[in-house]
Write an enzyme that holds these catalytic residues in place. Structure first.
Site, PDB file in Angstrom:
ATOM      1  CG  LEU A 172      -2.255  -0.708   1.049  1.00 19.96           C
ATOM      2  CD1 LEU A 172      -2.096  -2.136   0.611  1.00 19.96           C
ATOM      3  CD2 LEU A 172      -3.075  -0.618   2.313  1.00 19.96           C
ATOM      4  CG  ASN A 225       6.024  -5.367   6.116  1.00 18.98           C
ATOM      5  OD1 ASN A 225       5.014  -5.425   5.441  1.00 18.98           O
ATOM      6  ND2 ASN A 225       6.912  -4.406   5.979  1.00 18.98           N
ATOM      7  CD  GLU A 226       0.283  -5.844   6.498  1.00 17.78           C
ATOM      8  OE1 GLU A 226       1.014  -6.801   6.836  1.00 17.78           O
ATOM      9  OE2 GLU A 226      -0.283  -5.787   5.402  1.00 17.78           O
ATOM     10  N   GLY A 252       1.031  -5.356   1.165  1.00 16.21           N
ATOM     11  CA  GLY A 252       0.079  -5.407   0.057  1.00 16.21           C
ATOM     12  C   GLY A 252       0.667  -6.085  -1.185  1.00 16.21           C
TER      13      GLY A 252
HETATM   14  C1  LIG Z   1      -8.431  -3.856  16.217  1.00 13.89           C
HETATM   15  C2  LIG Z   1      -8.616  -2.876  15.081  1.00 13.89           C
HETATM   16  C3  LIG Z   1      -8.046  -3.400  13.835  1.00 13.89           C
HETATM   17  C4  LIG Z   1      -8.509  -2.517  12.727  1.00 13.89           C
HETATM   18  C5  LIG Z   1      -7.793  -2.879  11.481  1.00 13.89           C
HETATM   19  C6  LIG Z   1      -8.440  -2.169  10.407  1.00 13.89           C
HETATM   20  C7  LIG Z   1      -7.840  -1.913   9.304  1.00 13.89           C
HETATM   21  C8  LIG Z   1      -6.405  -2.239   9.020  1.00 13.89           C
HETATM   22  C9  LIG Z   1      -5.558  -1.033   9.020  1.00 13.89           C
HETATM   23  C10 LIG Z   1      -4.545  -0.908   8.213  1.00 13.89           C
HETATM   24  C11 LIG Z   1      -4.157  -1.964   7.259  1.00 13.89           C
HETATM   25  C12 LIG Z   1      -3.136  -1.477   6.295  1.00 13.89           C
HETATM   26  C13 LIG Z   1      -2.523  -2.619   5.570  1.00 13.89           C
HETATM   27  C14 LIG Z   1      -1.241  -2.166   4.972  1.00 13.89           C
HETATM   28  C15 LIG Z   1      -0.646  -2.835   4.042  1.00 13.89           C
HETATM   29  C16 LIG Z   1       0.587  -2.305   3.404  1.00 13.89           C
HETATM   30  O1  LIG Z   1       0.928  -2.702   2.332  1.00 13.89           O
HETATM   31  S1  LIG Z   1       1.482  -1.079   4.201  1.00 13.89           S
HETATM   32  C17 LIG Z   1       2.947  -0.851   3.244  1.00 13.89           C
HETATM   33  C18 LIG Z   1       4.010  -1.775   3.725  1.00 13.89           C
HETATM   34  N1  LIG Z   1       5.176  -1.651   2.900  1.00 13.89           N
HETATM   35  C19 LIG Z   1       6.400  -1.612   3.384  1.00 13.89           C
HETATM   36  O2  LIG Z   1       6.641  -1.712   4.558  1.00 13.89           O
HETATM   37  C20 LIG Z   1       7.492  -1.451   2.382  1.00 13.89           C
HETATM   38  C21 LIG Z   1       8.312  -0.242   2.675  1.00 13.89           C
HETATM   39  N2  LIG Z   1       9.366  -0.077   1.690  1.00 13.89           N
HETATM   40  C22 LIG Z   1      10.490  -0.791   1.730  1.00 13.89           C
HETATM   41  O3  LIG Z   1      10.726  -1.641   2.556  1.00 13.89           O
HETATM   42  C23 LIG Z   1      11.501  -0.461   0.669  1.00 13.89           C
HETATM   43  O4  LIG Z   1      11.173   0.787   0.111  1.00 13.89           O
HETATM   44  C24 LIG Z   1      11.579  -1.518  -0.461  1.00 13.89           C
HETATM   45  C25 LIG Z   1      10.223  -1.794  -1.057  1.00 13.89           C
HETATM   46  C26 LIG Z   1      12.205  -2.812   0.074  1.00 13.89           C
HETATM   47  C27 LIG Z   1      12.496  -0.952  -1.581  1.00 13.89           C
HETATM   48  O5  LIG Z   1      13.723  -0.574  -1.043  1.00 13.89           O
HETATM   49  P1  LIG Z   1      14.682   0.401  -1.887  1.00 13.89           P
HETATM   50  O6  LIG Z   1      14.819  -0.096  -3.259  1.00 13.89           O
HETATM   51  O7  LIG Z   1      15.911   0.590  -1.068  1.00 13.89           O
HETATM   52  O8  LIG Z   1      13.863   1.763  -2.015  1.00 13.89           O
HETATM   53  P2  LIG Z   1      13.663   2.881  -0.894  1.00 13.89           P
HETATM   54  O9  LIG Z   1      13.378   2.281   0.417  1.00 13.89           O
HETATM   55  O10 LIG Z   1      14.816   3.842  -0.964  1.00 13.89           O
HETATM   56  O11 LIG Z   1      12.330   3.602  -1.394  1.00 13.89           O
HETATM   57  C28 LIG Z   1      12.331   4.460  -2.542  1.00 13.89           C
HETATM   58  C29 LIG Z   1      11.254   5.525  -2.321  1.00 13.89           C
HETATM   59  O12 LIG Z   1       9.982   4.879  -2.223  1.00 13.89           O
HETATM   60  C30 LIG Z   1       9.323   5.265  -1.007  1.00 13.89           C
HETATM   61  N3  LIG Z   1       8.492   4.139  -0.543  1.00 13.89           N
HETATM   62  C31 LIG Z   1       8.895   2.904  -0.262  1.00 13.89           C
HETATM   63  N4  LIG Z   1       7.845   2.141   0.089  1.00 13.89           N
HETATM   64  C32 LIG Z   1       6.755   2.914   0.020  1.00 13.89           C
HETATM   65  C33 LIG Z   1       5.365   2.682   0.264  1.00 13.89           C
HETATM   66  N5  LIG Z   1       4.867   1.506   0.652  1.00 13.89           N
HETATM   67  N6  LIG Z   1       4.528   3.720   0.097  1.00 13.89           N
HETATM   68  C34 LIG Z   1       4.982   4.937  -0.294  1.00 13.89           C
HETATM   69  N7  LIG Z   1       6.297   5.210  -0.546  1.00 13.89           N
HETATM   70  C35 LIG Z   1       7.156   4.196  -0.382  1.00 13.89           C
HETATM   71  C36 LIG Z   1      10.490   5.582  -0.063  1.00 13.89           C
HETATM   72  O13 LIG Z   1      10.048   6.391   0.987  1.00 13.89           O
HETATM   73  C37 LIG Z   1      11.448   6.278  -1.001  1.00 13.89           C
HETATM   74  O14 LIG Z   1      10.948   7.592  -1.177  1.00 13.89           O
HETATM   75  P3  LIG Z   1      11.939   8.827  -1.447  1.00 13.89           P
HETATM   76  O15 LIG Z   1      12.660   8.503  -2.717  1.00 13.89           O
HETATM   77  O16 LIG Z   1      12.884   8.894  -0.272  1.00 13.89           O
HETATM   78  O17 LIG Z   1      11.047  10.008  -1.530  1.00 13.89           O
END
Ligand SMILES: CCCCC/C=C\C/C=C\CCC/C=C/C(=O)SCCNC(=O)CCNC(=O)[C@H](O)C(C)(C)COP(=O)(O)OP(=O)(O)OC[C@H]1O[C@@H](n2cnc3c(N)ncnc32)[C@H](O)[C@@H]1OP(=O)(O)O
Length: 299
Positions: free
Chosen positions: A105, A174-175, A150
């Site tokens: 996400l 990994n949420e 996601g």
């Molecule tokens: C009891 C009550 C319960 C109620 C529950 C109700 C509802 C549930 C609530 C919420 C549910 C939400 C579910 C969420 C699901 C998700 O998918 S959350 C997203 C999780 N994703 C991550 O953790 C991944 C994070 N990113 C990374 O680990 C790394 O970026 C990578 C994908 C491994 C890539 O690494 P690398 O190639 O080194 O690139 P960078 O880390 O440098 O990233 C480049 C730029 O991209 C930006 N970025 C990375 N990931 C995201 C992302 N997911 N969204 C937006 N942006 C992202 C990063 O910040 C860098 O940006 P800049 O270039 O610095 O601007």
């Protein structure tokens, strides 16, 4: 999200006309003499082999294929288009961004926005999942990069997963590491794939598995050298397409219907849950800290 007759303008100013899920507008479509077709949208690339009945969707939302609202909108349109076109019996999901399948996400969609935006975003996430999970096509994920949260859900919603053998390509839900909670339907899909105990362990700790571990726990079906991911996905697809469609589709539906219905019967409540959860100050703070950490990683 409204997938009805209407007009949607994307960031590049490209206008698409949508009618009953059919993409009529300014999309580049080319057909080669060998039955190969290529549809290009801004964030989703669709290549297809009409003769074989196989399409490939390549995620193309750099830098990390995050599931932004714009990406999801284009993705759903492409998926509907393929689903409604009986030419296609199989779909391969892969990435056009080197080293990343999908970062999951888009955290920017969940931070600092208003309640209506969170609701619209979550509806699009639900819609994407339901369309993927209940697709009549055979879905094979050719996972050629990191696949957290996601991104992992998209892979888990396929019928078969081939992962590139690279220790940097970790996959999992990994949420909890972000201070958030995987919704019940993410959890259900994981339980269906790796079993209750392994899922409980993986979800609580927010585990991201390296390829050998992912294979061991059953999160993926095959791990192959990186340059063989696409060819392996294609040969798996050929195997699956040898099964008569009607029998395979009914079986898939029988296996998946209860899980999908679980969300379908409470979609609005699930949206409200998401909105009230994500808009809490403490959750906003956790997400901002996590985004900041990602940004600072480079410096
Ligand atoms: C009891 C009550 C319960 C109620 C529950 C109700 C509802 C549930 C609530 C919420 C549910 C939400 C579910 C969420 C699901 C998700 O998918 S959350 C997203 C999780 N994703 C991550 O953790 C991944 C994070 N990113 C990374 O680990 C790394 O970026 C990578 C994908 C491994 C890539 O690494 P690398 O190639 O080194 O690139 P960078 O880390 O440098 O990233 C480049 C730029 O991209 C930006 N970025 C990375 N990931 C995201 C992302 N997911 N969204 C937006 N942006 C992202 C990063 O910040 C860098 O940006 P800049 O270039 O610095 O601007």
């Amino acid at each position: 999200m409204a997938l009805v007759a209407g007009r949607k303008t994307f960031a590049a100013g490209k206008t698409l006309l949508l009618r009953a899920g059919v993409w009529l507008g300014a999309e580049a479509a080319a057909r080669g003499g060998n039955g190969a077709r290529r549809f290009v949208s801004q964030r989703v690339l669709v290549e297809s082999d009409v003769t074989a009945g196989i399409a490939t969707i390549k995620f193309k939302n750099p830098p990390v294929n995050s599931l932004s609202l714009e990406f999801l909108t284009e993705f759903i349109i492409c998926l509907e288009k393929l689903e409604n076109d009986k030419t296609y019996r199989g779909l391969i999901l892969t990435s056009d961004c080197p080293g990343i399948f999908s970062a999951g996400l888009d955290l920017r969609e969940m931070c600092g926005k208003n309640l209506a935006h969170y609701a619209e975003y979550w509806r699009a996430i639900q819609e994407t999942w339901l369309k993927l999970y209940l697709s009549n096509m055979v879905l094979v994920a050719a996972i050629n990069g990191a696949s957290p949260a996601g991104g992992c859900l998209m892979a888990l919603s396929s019928d078969y997963r081939v992962l590139a053998d690279n220790p940097r390509y970790r996959i999992g839900l990994n949420e909890t590491l972000l201070g958030i909670v995987a919704p019940f339907w993410f959890k259900d899909v994981l339980v269906n794939t790796i079993g209750h105990r392994a899922a409980e362990h993986a979800l609580q700790l927010g585990l991201l598995f390296q390829p050998t571990e992912a294979l061991q726990v059953g999160m993926v079906d095959q791990v192959v050298p990186e340059d063989q991911v696409q060819s392996t996905a294609l040969s798996v697809m050929t195997e699956w397409l040898a099964i008569p469609d009607h029998a395979r589709q009914l079986t898939k539906s029988m296996m998946r219907k209860a899980t999908a219905d679980n969300l379908i019967k409470q979609r609005e409540a699930d949206i409200q849950n998401f909105v009230s959860f994500v808009s809490r100050d403490s959750i906003q703070k956790s997400l901002q800290v996590y985004l900041e950490k990602l940004k600072q990683k480079k410096h």
